[in-house]
Design a protein around this motif. Structure first.
Motif, PDB file in Angstrom:
ATOM      1  N   HIS A 219      -0.697   1.700 -11.795  1.00 17.01           N
ATOM      2  CA  HIS A 219      -1.507   0.559 -12.229  1.00 17.01           C
ATOM      3  C   HIS A 219      -0.634  -0.664 -12.510  1.00 17.01           C
ATOM      4  CE1 HIS A 219      -5.443   2.396 -12.377  1.00 17.01           C
ATOM      5  NE2 HIS A 219      -4.984   3.416 -13.086  1.00 17.01           N
ATOM      6  N   ASP A 220       0.525  -0.445 -13.096  1.00 11.57           N
ATOM      7  CA  ASP A 220       1.417  -1.569 -13.393  1.00 11.57           C
ATOM      8  C   ASP A 220       1.863  -2.255 -12.106  1.00 11.57           C
ATOM      9  OD1 ASP A 220       3.215  -3.116 -15.265  1.00 11.57           O
ATOM     10  OD2 ASP A 220       4.730  -2.183 -13.985  1.00 11.57           O
ATOM     11  N   PHE A 221       2.236  -1.462 -11.117  1.00 11.01           N
ATOM     12  CA  PHE A 221       2.656  -2.027  -9.834  1.00 11.01           C
ATOM     13  C   PHE A 221       1.511  -2.790  -9.178  1.00 11.01           C
ATOM     14  CE2 PHE A 221       2.735  -1.561  -5.193  1.00 11.01           C
ATOM     15  CZ  PHE A 221       3.877  -2.298  -4.901  1.00 11.01           C
TER      16      PHE A 221
ATOM     17  N   GLN B 278       0.834  -1.208   0.000  1.00  9.94           N
ATOM     18  CA  GLN B 278       0.000   0.000   0.000  1.00  9.94           C
ATOM     19  C   GLN B 278       0.865   1.253   0.000  1.00  9.94           C
ATOM     20  OE1 GLN B 278      -2.221  -0.863   3.550  1.00  9.94           O
ATOM     21  NE2 GLN B 278      -4.019  -1.581   2.436  1.00  9.94           N
ATOM     22  N   GLN B 279       1.909   1.252   0.829  1.00  4.36           N
ATOM     23  CA  GLN B 279       2.799   2.408   0.881  1.00  4.36           C
ATOM     24  C   GLN B 279       3.519   2.615  -0.452  1.00  4.36           C
ATOM     25  OE1 GLN B 279       3.214   4.743   3.251  1.00  4.36           O
ATOM     26  NE2 GLN B 279       1.554   3.758   4.390  1.00  4.36           N
ATOM     27  N   ARG B 280       3.949   1.510  -1.052  1.00 11.22           N
ATOM     28  CA  ARG B 280       4.636   1.624  -2.337  1.00 11.22           C
ATOM     29  C   ARG B 280       3.701   2.165  -3.409  1.00 11.22           C
ATOM     30  NH1 ARG B 280       8.959   3.186  -4.775  1.00 11.22           N
ATOM     31  NH2 ARG B 280       9.443   2.082  -6.706  1.00 11.22           N
ATOM     32  N   LEU B 281       2.446   1.706  -3.398  1.00  6.99           N
ATOM     33  CA  LEU B 281       1.485   2.206  -4.373  1.00  6.99           C
ATOM     34  C   LEU B 281       1.279   3.707  -4.212  1.00  6.99           C
ATOM     35  CD1 LEU B 281      -1.674   0.547  -5.701  1.00  6.99           C
ATOM     36  CD2 LEU B 281      -1.879   2.856  -4.800  1.00  6.99           C
ATOM     37  N   GLN B 282       1.171   4.165  -2.951  1.00  2.00           N
ATOM     38  CA  GLN B 282       1.021   5.601  -2.724  1.00  2.00           C
ATOM     39  C   GLN B 282       2.229   6.370  -3.263  1.00  2.00           C
ATOM     40  OE1 GLN B 282      -1.587   7.460  -1.471  1.00  2.00           O
ATOM     41  NE2 GLN B 282      -2.689   5.518  -1.701  1.00  2.00           N
ATOM     42  N   GLN B 283       3.418   5.804  -3.077  1.00  2.00           N
ATOM     43  CA  GLN B 283       4.632   6.447  -3.571  1.00  2.00           C
ATOM     44  C   GLN B 283       4.582   6.602  -5.089  1.00  2.00           C
ATOM     45  OE1 GLN B 283       7.434   7.074  -1.227  1.00  2.00           O
ATOM     46  NE2 GLN B 283       8.004   8.466  -2.879  1.00  2.00           N
TER      47      GLN B 283
ATOM     48  N   ILE C 125      -9.299   3.688  -7.625  1.00  2.00           N
ATOM     49  CA  ILE C 125      -9.860   4.771  -6.811  1.00  2.00           C
ATOM     50  C   ILE C 125      -8.954   5.992  -6.848  1.00  2.00           C
ATOM     51  CG2 ILE C 125     -10.373   5.465  -4.431  1.00  2.00           C
ATOM     52  CD1 ILE C 125     -11.338   2.559  -3.952  1.00  2.00           C
ATOM     53  N   GLU C 126      -7.635   5.790  -6.752  1.00  2.00           N
ATOM     54  CA  GLU C 126      -6.691   6.917  -6.819  1.00  2.00           C
ATOM     55  C   GLU C 126      -6.780   7.615  -8.173  1.00  2.00           C
ATOM     56  OE1 GLU C 126      -4.918   8.305  -4.593  1.00  2.00           O
ATOM     57  OE2 GLU C 126      -4.803   6.863  -2.944  1.00  2.00           O
ATOM     58  N   HIS C 127      -6.892   6.857  -9.240  1.00  2.00           N
ATOM     59  CA  HIS C 127      -7.028   7.440 -10.578  1.00  2.00           C
ATOM     60  C   HIS C 127      -8.322   8.251 -10.659  1.00  2.00           C
ATOM     61  CE1 HIS C 127      -6.097   6.606 -15.109  1.00  2.00           C
ATOM     62  NE2 HIS C 127      -6.638   7.806 -14.956  1.00  2.00           N
TER      63      HIS C 127
ATOM     64  N   GLY D 220       4.338  12.206  -7.097  1.00  2.00           N
ATOM     65  CA  GLY D 220       5.430  12.293  -8.064  1.00  2.00           C
ATOM     66  C   GLY D 220       5.528  11.135  -9.019  1.00  2.00           C
ATOM     67  N   GLY D 221       4.612  10.167  -8.927  1.00  2.00           N
ATOM     68  CA  GLY D 221       4.618   9.034  -9.843  1.00  2.00           C
ATOM     69  C   GLY D 221       3.705   9.286 -11.035  1.00  2.00           C
ATOM     70  N   SER D 222       3.116   8.225 -11.553  1.00  2.00           N
ATOM     71  CA  SER D 222       2.215   8.354 -12.701  1.00  2.00           C
ATOM     72  C   SER D 222       1.140   7.289 -12.602  1.00  2.00           C
ATOM     73  CB  SER D 222       2.981   8.191 -14.017  1.00  2.00           C
ATOM     74  OG  SER D 222       3.435   6.844 -14.158  1.00  2.00           O
ATOM     75  N   HIS D 223       0.031   7.509 -13.320  1.00  2.00           N
ATOM     76  CA  HIS D 223      -1.027   6.506 -13.352  1.00  2.00           C
ATOM     77  C   HIS D 223      -0.499   5.187 -13.898  1.00  2.00           C
ATOM     78  CE1 HIS D 223      -3.785   9.508 -12.150  1.00  2.00           C
ATOM     79  NE2 HIS D 223      -4.024  10.040 -13.331  1.00  2.00           N
ATOM     80  N   GLU D 224       0.359   5.273 -14.911  1.00  2.00           N
ATOM     81  CA  GLU D 224       0.872   4.059 -15.544  1.00  2.00           C
ATOM     82  C   GLU D 224       1.711   3.240 -14.566  1.00  2.00           C
ATOM     83  OE1 GLU D 224      -0.450   6.952 -18.353  1.00  2.00           O
ATOM     84  OE2 GLU D 224       1.126   7.140 -16.808  1.00  2.00           O
TER      85      GLU D 224
END
Length: 324
Positions: free
Chosen positions: A200-202, A182-187, A225-227, A193-197
Motif C-alpha cells: 500500500h505504501d508503494f 505493476q511488476q514492483r507492486l506484485q513483488q 484488490i490484492e489485499h 514475500g512482501g507485506s500489505h503495508e
C-alpha cells in the motif's frame, strides 16, 4: 472527471448496454497487426511495427503481443543469426522466452506444478535473461529489457535487492512506466514475500508522487484488490467496503483518470476496468457505474480474471450490480 462524464453521457444515449467482450489488445490496434505478423513468421512486418513505437511503455504491449505467439521461439533464433548485431530480435527472443516459460509452468498454484515443469520454467527464464542482458548492454537507454527483467526476476526469485535494482533501472529510463510499477507492486505483495503495508505504501507514493493525469493511480486500486484477495470470505468484503478504502479509491481516481490532464491512450482501458472492479467490490455502485460506462463494454483480462476465471462473465455480473 469531465472526460469520464462525457463518455458516460454519450453511452447513456445509446440503446441498451454495449456488448461486453475481451479486448485482447487493450485498445491498441497495432497489437493485433503485430500478433498476426508474428504468427505468419513475417519478421519484416514485426520489426516495422516495433520500430514505429517509442522504446518505452508504448512498446511494451506490442512486445508481449509478439511474445504470446506460439512458435516465435523457433524462427526468431534464425533472425538473430541473420542479424547478429541487431538488439531488437534479441529483445523479442527474450520476451518470447518469458511467455514460453509461463506456458510450461501454467497458472496453477505452486503445489500443483511438477518438478519437471518448474525445471523447464526456470531454464526458459534463464535463457530470457541472457537475451535481455545482451539487449541492455547494446542499448543502455532502452526501457523494455529492464522491465522484462523485472518479470524474469520474480519467476526466478532473485531476491529483494536485485528486484528493487531492476525496477529502479526501468524507471530511471521511463519514470511513469505503468508496467514497471505493476511488476514492483506484485513483488511487494504478501503472496510474493512482501507485506500489505509495503504494497500500500508503494502504491500510494507512486500514484501521488506522479503528476496528475498519469495512469499510476491504478496502483492504489490494484493494492486494495490484492489485499481483498488475500482475506477470507466475509473479511474481504468488510475490508474493501471500509469508508477509508473507498475514499482512497476516489482520491486515486481523481489524481489519475479523472484528472483534467488525463489523456486517454494505450493502457488506459485496463486502468478503467480496474477502477470499475475495485469500486464494485467496495460497494460504491455509483462510482463503479461511471467506470463501466467509460470502458464501453471493452473488458481487459486483468483484473477480472481474479474473480472466477471468466473475465467477461465477471464484468457483466458486476456491471449489472452497478445498474448498467
Amino acid at each position: 472527471m469531465a472526460l469520464l462524464r462525457e463518455l458516460g453521457n454519450t453511452l447513456g444515449r445509446l440503446t441498451g448496454r454495449p456488448v461486453a467482450r475481451v479486448d485482447e489488445d487493450a485498445g491498441d490496434p497495432e497489437a493485433g497487426r503485430v500478433r498476426e505478423a508474428a504468427a505468419a513468421r513475417d519478421w519484416a512486418a514485426v520489426r516495422d511495427v516495433l520500430d514505429a513505437r517509442p522504446e518505452s511503455e508504448d512498446r511494451t504491449g506490442l512486445l508481449w503481443a509478439v511474445g504470446d505467439v506460439a512458435g516465435v521461439e523457433g524462427w526468431i533464433a534464425d533472425v538473430v543469426a541473420a542479424e547478429p548485431e541487431a538488439p531488437l530480435p534479441r529483445l523479442v527472443a527474450g520476451v518470447r522466452h518469458i511467455s514460453w516459460a509461463w506456458e510450461a509452468r501454467t497458472s496453477a498454484s505452486a503445489r500443483h506444478v511438477s518438478r519437471e515443469q518448474f525445471q523447464v520454467f526456470h531454464e526458459r527464464l534463464a535463457e530470457a535473461e541472457t537475451w535481455l542482458y545482451e539487449v541492455a548492454e547494446r542499448e543502455p537507454g532502452w526501457t523494455s529489457p529492464w522491465y522484462a527483467l523485472q518479470v524474469t526476476g520474480r519467476g526466478l526469485e532473485v531476491g529483494p535487492d536485485v528486484a528493487r535494482r531492476r525496477f529502479e533501472a526501468t524507471v530511471r529510463r521511463d519514470p511513469h512506466h505503468l508496467g514497471a510499477h505493476q511488476q514492483r507492486l506484485q513483488q511487494l505483495c504478501r503472496k510474493w514475500g512482501g507485506s500489505h503495508e509495503e504494497m500500500h505504501d508503494f502504491a500510494h507514493r507512486s500514484a501521488f508522487d506522479a503528476p496528475g493525469g498519469t495512469l499510476l493511480g491504478q496502483l492504489v486500486a490494484v493494492a486494495h484488490i490484492e489485499h481483498w484477495l488475500h482475506l477470507d470470505s466475509g473479511a474481504d468484503a468488510r475490508y474493501i467496503g471500509q469508508p477509508q478504502v473507498i475514499a482512497s479509491l476516489h482520491r486515486a481516481a481523481d489524481h489519475s483518470v479523472r484528472h483534467r490532464d488525463f489523456v486517454p491512450g494505450r493502457g488506459s482501458l485496463q486502468v478503467l476496468n480496474t477502477f470499475a472492479m475495485a469500486f464494485s467490490l467496495a460497494g460504491d455502485h455509483t462510482a463503479a457505474r461511471e467506470f463501466f460506462l467509460a470502458t464501453e463494454g471493452r473488458v481487459t483480462e486483468f483484473p477480472w480474471y481474479y474473480l472466477d476465471g471468466d473475465p467477461v462473465a465477471s464484468y457483466k455480473a458486476r456491471r449489472a450490480l452497478a445498474g448498467r
